[in-house]
Design an enzyme around this catalytic site. Structure first.
Site, short mmCIF file in Angstrom:
data_model
loop_
_atom_site.label_atom_id
_atom_site.label_comp_id
_atom_site.label_asym_id
_atom_site.label_seq_id
_atom_site.Cartn_x
_atom_site.Cartn_y
_atom_site.Cartn_z
N LYS A 85 -6.20 -10.86 -10.55
CA LYS A 85 -5.22 -10.46 -11.56
C LYS A 85 -5.20 -11.46 -12.72
O LYS A 85 -5.79 -12.55 -12.62
CB LYS A 85 -3.84 -10.35 -10.89
CG LYS A 85 -3.79 -9.25 -9.81
CD LYS A 85 -2.44 -9.22 -9.11
CE LYS A 85 -2.43 -8.16 -8.01
NZ LYS A 85 -1.15 -8.13 -7.26
N TYR A 136 -1.54 1.71 -9.77
CA TYR A 136 -0.27 1.44 -9.08
C TYR A 136 0.61 2.68 -8.97
O TYR A 136 1.83 2.57 -8.84
CB TYR A 136 0.48 0.29 -9.77
CG TYR A 136 -0.07 -1.08 -9.39
CD1 TYR A 136 -0.04 -1.52 -8.07
CD2 TYR A 136 -0.61 -1.93 -10.35
CE1 TYR A 136 -0.54 -2.76 -7.71
CE2 TYR A 136 -1.12 -3.17 -9.99
CZ TYR A 136 -1.08 -3.58 -8.67
OH TYR A 136 -1.58 -4.81 -8.31
N PHE A 164 10.13 -2.33 -10.38
CA PHE A 164 9.20 -3.33 -10.92
C PHE A 164 7.95 -2.72 -11.55
O PHE A 164 7.09 -3.43 -12.06
CB PHE A 164 8.81 -4.36 -9.85
CG PHE A 164 8.18 -3.77 -8.60
CD1 PHE A 164 6.83 -3.44 -8.57
CD2 PHE A 164 8.95 -3.55 -7.46
CE1 PHE A 164 6.25 -2.91 -7.44
CE2 PHE A 164 8.37 -3.00 -6.31
CZ PHE A 164 7.01 -2.68 -6.30
N ARG A 177 -7.72 -8.36 3.29
CA ARG A 177 -6.26 -8.51 3.23
C ARG A 177 -5.83 -9.80 3.92
O ARG A 177 -4.89 -10.46 3.51
CB ARG A 177 -5.57 -7.31 3.89
CG ARG A 177 -5.78 -5.99 3.16
CD ARG A 177 -4.91 -5.82 1.95
NE ARG A 177 -3.51 -5.65 2.27
CZ ARG A 177 -2.58 -5.31 1.37
NH1 ARG A 177 -2.92 -5.11 0.10
NH2 ARG A 177 -1.33 -5.18 1.71
N THR A 182 1.94 -10.48 0.68
CA THR A 182 2.29 -10.14 -0.71
C THR A 182 3.07 -11.26 -1.40
O THR A 182 2.80 -11.60 -2.54
CB THR A 182 3.12 -8.84 -0.74
OG1 THR A 182 2.35 -7.81 -0.12
CG2 THR A 182 3.45 -8.43 -2.15
N ARG A 220 -3.40 -16.44 -1.44
CA ARG A 220 -2.03 -16.53 -1.96
C ARG A 220 -1.29 -17.72 -1.37
O ARG A 220 -0.49 -18.37 -2.05
CB ARG A 220 -1.27 -15.23 -1.68
CG ARG A 220 -1.75 -14.06 -2.55
CD ARG A 220 -1.14 -12.75 -2.07
NE ARG A 220 -1.50 -11.62 -2.92
CZ ARG A 220 -1.36 -10.35 -2.56
NH1 ARG A 220 -0.88 -10.06 -1.35
NH2 ARG A 220 -1.69 -9.38 -3.39
N ASN A 249 0.84 -12.83 -7.99
CA ASN A 249 0.26 -13.16 -6.68
C ASN A 249 -1.26 -13.12 -6.66
O ASN A 249 -1.90 -12.95 -5.63
CB ASN A 249 0.90 -12.33 -5.56
CG ASN A 249 0.63 -10.84 -5.68
OD1 ASN A 249 -0.23 -10.43 -6.47
ND2 ASN A 249 1.30 -10.03 -4.89
N HIS A 259 -5.54 -8.64 -5.93
CA HIS A 259 -5.26 -7.37 -5.25
C HIS A 259 -6.40 -7.04 -4.29
O HIS A 259 -7.57 -7.28 -4.62
CB HIS A 259 -5.16 -6.23 -6.28
CG HIS A 259 -5.25 -4.87 -5.64
ND1 HIS A 259 -4.17 -4.26 -5.05
CD2 HIS A 259 -6.31 -4.04 -5.47
CE1 HIS A 259 -4.58 -3.09 -4.54
NE2 HIS A 259 -5.86 -2.94 -4.78
P1 ABT Z 1 -1.37 -5.48 -4.42
O1 ABT Z 1 -2.64 -5.96 -3.79
O2 ABT Z 1 -1.22 -5.90 -5.85
O3 ABT Z 1 -1.17 -4.00 -4.21
O4 ABT Z 1 -0.24 -6.26 -3.62
P2 ABT Z 1 0.22 -5.96 -2.13
O5 ABT Z 1 -0.48 -4.77 -1.58
O6 ABT Z 1 0.11 -7.24 -1.35
O7 ABT Z 1 1.74 -5.66 -2.33
P3 ABT Z 1 2.41 -4.34 -2.86
B1 ABT Z 1 3.70 -4.04 -2.05
O8 ABT Z 1 1.43 -3.23 -2.93
O9 ABT Z 1 2.85 -4.78 -4.31
C1 ABT Z 1 2.17 -4.31 -5.44
C2 ABT Z 1 2.50 -5.19 -6.62
O10 ABT Z 1 3.85 -5.11 -6.93
C3 ABT Z 1 4.40 -6.40 -7.03
N1 ABT Z 1 5.75 -6.35 -6.51
C4 ABT Z 1 5.97 -5.80 -5.28
C5 ABT Z 1 6.76 -6.88 -7.26
O11 ABT Z 1 6.52 -7.39 -8.37
N2 ABT Z 1 8.02 -6.86 -6.75
C6 ABT Z 1 8.29 -6.32 -5.51
O12 ABT Z 1 9.45 -6.32 -5.08
C7 ABT Z 1 7.21 -5.77 -4.74
C8 ABT Z 1 7.45 -5.16 -3.38
C9 ABT Z 1 3.50 -7.29 -6.23
C10 ABT Z 1 2.17 -6.67 -6.40
N3 ABT Z 1 1.49 -7.15 -7.57
N4 ABT Z 1 1.52 -8.09 -8.24
N5 ABT Z 1 1.32 -8.85 -9.02
MG MG Z 2 -0.70 -2.89 -2.51
#
Ligand code: ABT
Ligand code: MG
Length: 149
Positions: free
Chosen positions: A9, A49, A57, A85, A91, A102, A112, A115
């Site tokens: 990212k 997404y 968010f 993963r 996450t 991470r 974070n 992806h």
């Molecule tokens: P991705 O690999 O980016 O999909 O992350 P991951 O699968 O570990 O986590 P998910 B739940 O899919 O989150 C997607 C992106 O959304 C952000 N996020 C998520 C927030 O900003 N606030 C939140 O409360 C949650 C649940 C984190 C992930 N991306 N970034 N940057």
């Molecule tokens: Mg995800």
């Protein structure tokens, strides 16, 4: 052979962690079959997404992904989707285990670093979304003879 979609990212690229992150996938023994850096369009980010489009968010997440270049990759190997993963970690970087990407480098959910596809089916969808057929290689490194029995 199983494949997964990995994206470094904007925060990972800005912080100069591209080499470090690619190195972890290489060292593990996975095979790089696609790689490019790009500025992400809103359309692509929104599609990627899509599952989060009703979440509060979502807008900020799309802004972030489009804010500066990313590095998109496809990695191949036995069990690569779940293993990637694990290499990436939870996450929320604050609860991600040390030794994960991470866990070693991140401090916030919004930034974070990386992806990784969350399931084999998602991986297929994401690879098709981010890469064309001709951008992907079909090859087997000779070192694989020392990785798989
Ligand atoms: P991705 O690999 O980016 O999909 O992350 P991951 O699968 O570990 O986590 P998910 B739940 O899919 O989150 C997607 C992106 O959304 C952000 N996020 C998520 C927030 O900003 N606030 C939140 O409360 C949650 C649940 C984190 C992930 N991306 N970034 N940057
Ligand atoms: Mg995800």
């Amino acid at each position: 052979m199983e494949r997964t979609f990995i994206m470094i990212k904007p925060d990972g690229v800005q912080r100069g962690l591209v080499g470090e992150i690619i190195g972890r996938f290489e060292a593990k023994g996975f095979t790089l079959v696609g790689l490019k850096s790009l500025s992400v369009s809103r359309e692509l980010a929104e599609e990627h997404y899509d599952v989060h489009k009703e979440r509060p968010f979502f807008g900020g997440l799309v802004d972030f992904i489009c804010s500066s270049p990313v590095v998109a990759m496809v990695w191949e190997g036995d069990g690569v989707v779940a293993s990637a993963r694990k290499l990436i970690g939870a996450t929320n970087p604050l609860s991600a285990e040390p030794g994960t990407i991470r866990g070693d480098f991140g401090v916030s959910v919004g930034l974070n670093l990386i992806h990784g596809s969350d399931a084999i089916e998602t991986a297929q969808k994401e690879i098709n979304l981010w890469f064309s057929e001709k951008e992907l290689l079909s090859w087997e490194p000779t070192v694989n003879a020392w990785l798989y029995e």
